[in-house]
Structures are given as structure tokens and as C-alpha cells.
Design an enzyme around this catalytic site. Structure first.
Site, PDB file in Angstrom:
ATOM      1  N   ARG A  14       0.594  -1.275   0.095  1.00 57.49           N
ATOM      2  CA  ARG A  14      -0.066   0.024   0.182  1.00 57.49           C
ATOM      3  C   ARG A  14       0.771   1.213   0.015  1.00 57.49           C
ATOM      4  NH1 ARG A  14      -5.258  -1.287   3.996  1.00 57.49           N
ATOM      5  NH2 ARG A  14      -5.680  -3.330   3.047  1.00 57.49           N
ATOM      6  N   HIS A  81      -5.648   6.049   7.049  1.00 61.13           N
ATOM      7  CA  HIS A  81      -6.554   5.013   7.293  1.00 61.13           C
ATOM      8  C   HIS A  81      -6.342   4.097   8.370  1.00 61.13           C
ATOM      9  CE1 HIS A  81      -7.411   0.883   5.794  1.00 61.13           C
ATOM     10  NE2 HIS A  81      -6.111   0.803   5.726  1.00 61.13           N
ATOM     11  N   GLU A 115      -6.104  -1.935  16.925  1.00 62.73           N
ATOM     12  CA  GLU A 115      -5.430  -0.791  16.519  1.00 62.73           C
ATOM     13  C   GLU A 115      -4.780   0.117  17.456  1.00 62.73           C
ATOM     14  OE1 GLU A 115      -7.838   0.909  13.323  1.00 62.73           O
ATOM     15  OE2 GLU A 115      -6.384   2.647  12.972  1.00 62.73           O
ATOM     16  N   ARG A 126       1.324  -0.940   6.666  1.00 59.00           N
ATOM     17  CA  ARG A 126       0.119  -1.375   6.783  1.00 59.00           C
ATOM     18  C   ARG A 126      -0.250  -2.090   5.618  1.00 59.00           C
ATOM     19  NH1 ARG A 126      -4.846  -3.412   6.872  1.00 59.00           N
ATOM     20  NH2 ARG A 126      -6.434  -2.418   7.937  1.00 59.00           N
ATOM     21  N   SER A 131      -4.696  -5.865  10.424  1.00 54.69           N
ATOM     22  CA  SER A 131      -5.528  -5.792  11.393  1.00 54.69           C
ATOM     23  C   SER A 131      -6.285  -7.263  11.844  1.00 54.69           C
ATOM     24  CB  SER A 131      -6.568  -4.912  11.142  1.00 54.69           C
ATOM     25  OG  SER A 131      -7.337  -5.135   9.948  1.00 54.69           O
ATOM     26  N   LEU A 132      -6.376  -8.085  10.981  1.00 56.85           N
ATOM     27  CA  LEU A 132      -6.724  -9.380  11.309  1.00 56.85           C
ATOM     28  C   LEU A 132      -5.740 -10.017  12.156  1.00 56.85           C
ATOM     29  CD1 LEU A 132      -8.283 -10.879   7.986  1.00 56.85           C
ATOM     30  CD2 LEU A 132      -9.470 -10.155  10.108  1.00 56.85           C
TER      31      LEU A 132
END
Lengths: 314, 232
Positions: A14, A81, A115, A126, A131-132
Site C-alpha cells: 500500500r 486510514h 489498532e 500497513r 488488522s486481522l
């Protein structure tokens, strides 16, 4: 994306994609009347794949951009984000802090997951699925550790006499009237961080951001609430959140200024190269005196073969 | 100028709830109702509402707009007739302004045990599922628990203590339909009741209200046919 990541193209990390978009826009190749976005083309995937694999993306594009990705490209631009740093924890979700016996001593009974936490397994980036891992893996690990901890520590520890005072003072502060509005400061903070801690950073840009942050903090000192109700007072919640956001913004700017290299999503135009010799370490920020320390990177895996850190090439 | 009528209730004031007329200088193009409510709140902090993700994913800003339950964040302003009347979700106690007490809704949701029940020994890898079995969950797993459906249901207004309501029943179906779940019989027992399931009269307000385009009535129908099947 061929220009930026010839092999992985649109599936590059990203940070790589965000930099590519920001550069295209900055060099005047953006789309739309203001040239402030690029277009993400998905129609070659076909309606079936898009409906099956990307139903959420499709729904958002239709609702907010008025574009069905089956037929037309989606306008996209980089934005904040996800908070990549957080409260430092070990792999049991226990909050750690430098103390008497070492740099990462667990704080008894205090856990952080998700988070808000930083287990330091994701480095400076990221990526899809981070996040999982934070929630599913470390959420479970923390739950298990808490169970064990409670077997040995079934009773609450006595609180220090003045334990609630700091929290009460935070609340009481908002009973004081003031001329500045919370919503206005929050909006200015958002715009300031977008400009000064965005995709590309330099020493000068970050320092200017810190100056503006100091001004915002001065304004915060003169902010007051119109709503003093004790029932579901969301204005007060937003005021407390603004205080937290200012703290997070300061941690972000100070840490970014301190790290004179580029790594992951942190790109310094004045230090474009990754520098493993000096910077293969986590940043540990403390609010007291804006102190920046380092936390060691663990390279020794517990159960799997070690992968040496190296430059990413897509 | 855009015209709004907002439901206001402040329990500490000792006054009755009232409708407040608000005018906003706002261009509705490309904006959602939530943008307008936040613009009102920027002028008058005392307006209270729940909101979080502002993209129709978290389900916290469900309100009644011109008579229909909707999520403020995905309701385009340009589609709404003025004055835009915004009220709290019907059928639940109002805490303040647009904020209702969702506990009766959550209580019914908890009653259907909304988690996977499987007492087999934990496998080495994930509990796998065929694509066909996974497809059975489409239309059920997407629920975001915003309560638009349940609070639009006359049967729930009438029996909030005893009727599970469309959201809870859709989630009950989501676990009954899951090939990895082993508690189907117990789940059906839990619903075989004149009130818990059978208060659904097929009014279908829930289908009309769901901002995610789901169909709780169809799921309730599937639960009912399973109950019939196991009797014959």
C-alpha cells in the site's frame, strides 16, 4: 503502476501504491477537473469476480463515488486510514515499558489489542490483513494470557489513594468555559496532519507541522463546551477524543522527524534510502519531554525459519 | 437553504420532547444526511447522535428519516423531501435527541447465541467449508446490527420482550445455515415458540428498511420451514 512496480503492479504494498498515486498527482497527471485523484480500473475482472470477491468495495464505490467498478474506474487518492503505531505490547498482548529489569517489562494486568496496540510484528507498514492478525491472533493470545494471569491474581490490587485524580481532572477541565470550538480545532488538526505528516515528508515540513500543532494545543487550552449535560454528552466525548488525537499527532510528528531514513509508509524525501545499519529498530515515544527511544527488533523467530530483512522490490 | 425538522429531547431539562426547525446553508450535491447533521452539531453541540465509520459499515447512525429507518451516512441529501424530518428509531426508549436505548434490541440478539457452536476437538487447521456451503451464508452474514429492521417492525413494537425481531432471527438463520455449526436442533428449539419466532406476520417492513438490502423475512420463512420439516 508498471512504472513503479513492474512485477507486482497494482498489487504492490500500500505504501508503494500510495507514493505512486501521490507522485502522479503531484506531477500533474491526476484525473478530474482539479487533477487531484487517479482512477482504479477493475472492469477487466468481470462482474462475477467483482460481485464475489469485492462486494464491499463495489457498494462503497457506487454509494459514494456514483461509479460501478464493473463498468467504470473508481477515483482514488491516498489518505490516512490506519494508525500503525500504538501502545507497545509483547506477543501475549501485555503492555510493555522500559523499567528496572529491561526495555520491555510487562505492566502487570494491563493489556492492549487491535489498532490501539503495537505488537511490532508489522514493521513500518500497513498491508492487507494486518488488522486481522492483530485482532484474531493477538486478541486470542491476550485472552489466554489473561485467564492464566487471573488464576494467579484473582483479586484486584489495592489502588493508590489518588488513582482517579488524573481522570477526574481531565473531565473537570471541560466544565471550564472557553471561546474556541472543539469541532473547529479537530478540522484544523486533520488538515494539518494531511499536509505535514502525509505520504512524503521532509525535516522542514515536519517541523512546520509541529509549530502548527503547538498553536492548535494553545487553542485547545481555550476551548470550552456549549453542552454541559451529564446525559450522553457526545460533545464531551469529542473533546476528550481531540485531546487524544493531539497526543497521537505529536507522537507521529516527533517520531517521523526523528527517523532520518525511509522505511515502509514513512518516506523522507530528504532521506530517501532505507538505512538498516542505524534504523533497524522500533521507535518508542514518551510524552514526557517528547522523548524518543528505541525498542529492539526481534529477528529470532520462535517456531519458524528466520527471514532476513531486506529491501522490498515489487 | 435546506430545511430540517429535528427531534430534540433533553431529559435533564424537565421539558417534553419537541421538533426543532433548523435551516442550513448547504449544497446537497454529493452530501449525505450525516454531513448535514454534523453541520448542525458544529453550530449547536447539544444535538446528540451516534455515528462512527460514516460509510455504512458500523451501523451506529440509524435514524428515522421522513418516516423511514435509514443510516444517515449513506442517505443522499438530494433524495430527501424538505423539510427533512429526523427522529430517533421508533419503538425503543429515547435517551436523548436521536439516541435510543438499544438494550432491548441487543437482548434479543444475545438470546439467539450469535456465535459458532461446535464441540468437536479443535482441528489443526481452520474448520473448512465448501464454497457451496459458504454461499448459504450470503445475505445473512452482511448484517451490521443497525436495528433499522427490528425497530420498523410492528410485531417488535408490540412485543419487544418476547419477539426476537427480524435482525435477531436473520442472525439465528445465519448460524442454523452454517455447515460448521452443530447446534441446529437446539437453535430451532430456542425459536419454536408462539412469540419468539411466530410473532412475525410477514409484514416485510424489515425488508424495506434494511440499508444493506437484506431480506430477514425470507430467512424467517426458512426457519419456519425447517421447523415444519422436522415435525413430519
Amino acid at each position: 503502476m508498471e512504472r513503479y512496480a513492474p512485477h507486482a503492479k497494482d498489487l504492490a504494498g500500500r505504501d508503494v501504491v500510495a507514493r505512486a498515486i501521490a507522485l502522479e498527482i503531484a506531477e500533474g497527471r491526476g484525473c478530474g477537473p482539479r487533477g487531484d485523484y487517479v482512477e482504479l480500473k477493475l472492469d477487466h475482472l468481470g462482474e462475477k469476480t467483482i460481485a464475489e470477491k469485492l462486494p464491499g468495495i463495489r457498494e462503497l464505490a457506487i454509494r459514494f463515488a456514483g461509479v460501478d467498478p464493473v463498468k467504470a474506474p473508481i477515483p482514488v487518492a491516498p489518505t490516512a486510514h490506519y494508525m500503525m503505531g500504538g501502545i507497545p505490547t509483547n506477543l501475549h498482548g501485555q503492555v510493555v515499558a522500559p523499567a528496572r529489569f529491561g526495555p520491555e517489562e510487562p505492566v502487570p494486568g494491563l493489556y492492549a489489542v487491535g489498532e490501539c496496540a503495537c505488537v511490532s510484528v508489522h514493521g513500518a507498514n500497513r498491508l492487507g490483513g494486518n488488522s486481522l492478525l492483530d485482532l484474531v491472533v493477538f486478541g486470542r493470545a491476550a485472552g489466554r494470557h489473561m485467564q492464566e494471569y487471573l488464576l494467579d491474581n484473582p483479586y484486584p490490587r489495592p489502588l493508590p489513594e489518588h488513582a482517579a485524580e488524573a481522570s477526574q481532572a481531565r473531565l473537570a477541565r471541560w466544565d471550564r468555559p472557553g471561546s474556541e470550538r472543539v469541532a473547529a480545532i479537530t478540522g484544523d488538526l486533520r488538515r494539518m496532519m494531511q499536509t505535514h505528516a502525509g505520504v512524503f515528508r521532509t525535516d522542514a515540513v515536519l517541523r512546520a507541522g509541529l509549530d502548527k500543532l503547538n498553536q492548535l494545543e494553545d487553542r485547545l487550552a481555550h476551548a470550552g463546551l456549549q453542552d454541559t449535560s451529564r446525559v450522553f454528552n457526545t460533545a464531551r466525548i469529542e473533546a476528550l477524543e481531540l485531546e487524544n488525537l493531539i497526543g497521537v499527532a505529536r507522537a507521529t510528528l516527533v517520531s517521523a522527524l526523528n527517523r532520518t531514513e525511509s522505511r515502509g509508509a514513512h518516506t523522507r524525501e530528504d532521506f530517501p534510502a532505507r538505512d538498516d545499519e542505524h534504523w533497524l529498530k522500533h521507535t518508542l515515544y514518551s510524552r514526557e519531554g517528547d522523548q524518543v527511544d528505541a525498542k529492539p527488533v526481534r529477528l529470532k523467530p520462535l517456531t519458524v525459519e528466520s527471514i532476513r530483512p531486506k529491501e522490498r522490490v515489487y | 437553504m435546506m430545511k430540517f425538522r429535528l427531534y430534540r429531547y433533553h431529559p435533564e431539562s424537565g421539558e417534553q420532547p419537541f421538533m426543532q426547525d433548523v435551516e442550513l446553508d448547504l449544497d446537497p450535491a454529493g452530501k449525505m444526511l450525516l454531513d448535514a447533521l454534523l453541520a448542525v452539531k458544529a453550530q449547536d453541540e447539544t444535538l446528540s447522535l451516534r455515528r462512527s465509520c460514516r460509510e455504512g459499515v458500523c451501523g451506529s447512525d440509524a435514524v428515522n428519516v421522513n418516516g423511514k429507518n435509514r443510516l444517515a451516512c449513506i442517505t443522499p441529501l438530494s433524495e430527501l423531501k424538505q423539510p427533512i424530518e429526523v427522529r430517533p428509531l421508533p419503538g425503543l426508549p429515547v435517551i436523548r435527541d436521536l439516541i435510543v436505548d438499544l438494550e432491548p434490541f441487543y437482548k434479543q440478539y444475545r438470546s439467539i447465541k450469535p456465535w459458532l457452536i461446535n464441540d468437536d476437538p479443535e482441528p489443526e487447521v481452520e474448520r473448512l467449508q465448501s464454497p457451496a456451503d459458504r454461499a448459504l451464508l450470503d445475505g445473512a452474514y452482511e448484517c451490521i446490527l443497525c436495528a433499522c429492521c427490528t425497530t420498523s417492525c410492528p410485531s417488535f413494537w408490540w412485543n419487544p420482550e418476547t419477539f426476537v425481531g427480524p435482525a435477531g432471527l436473520l442472525q439465528a438463520w445465519r448460524f442454523i445455515a452454517d455447515s460448521r455449526d452443530e447446534a441446529t436442533a437446539a437453535r430451532l428449539d430456542n425459536l419454536e415458540d408462539p412469540y419468539r419466532l411466530y410473532r412475525c406476520r410477514g409484514i416485510m417492513n424489515c425488508v424495506d428498511a434494511c440499508p444493506k438490502g437484506l431480506n430477514p423475512t425470507a430467512a424467517i420463512g426458512r426457519i419456519k420451514s425447517l421447523l415444519v420439516k422436522r415435525r413430519v
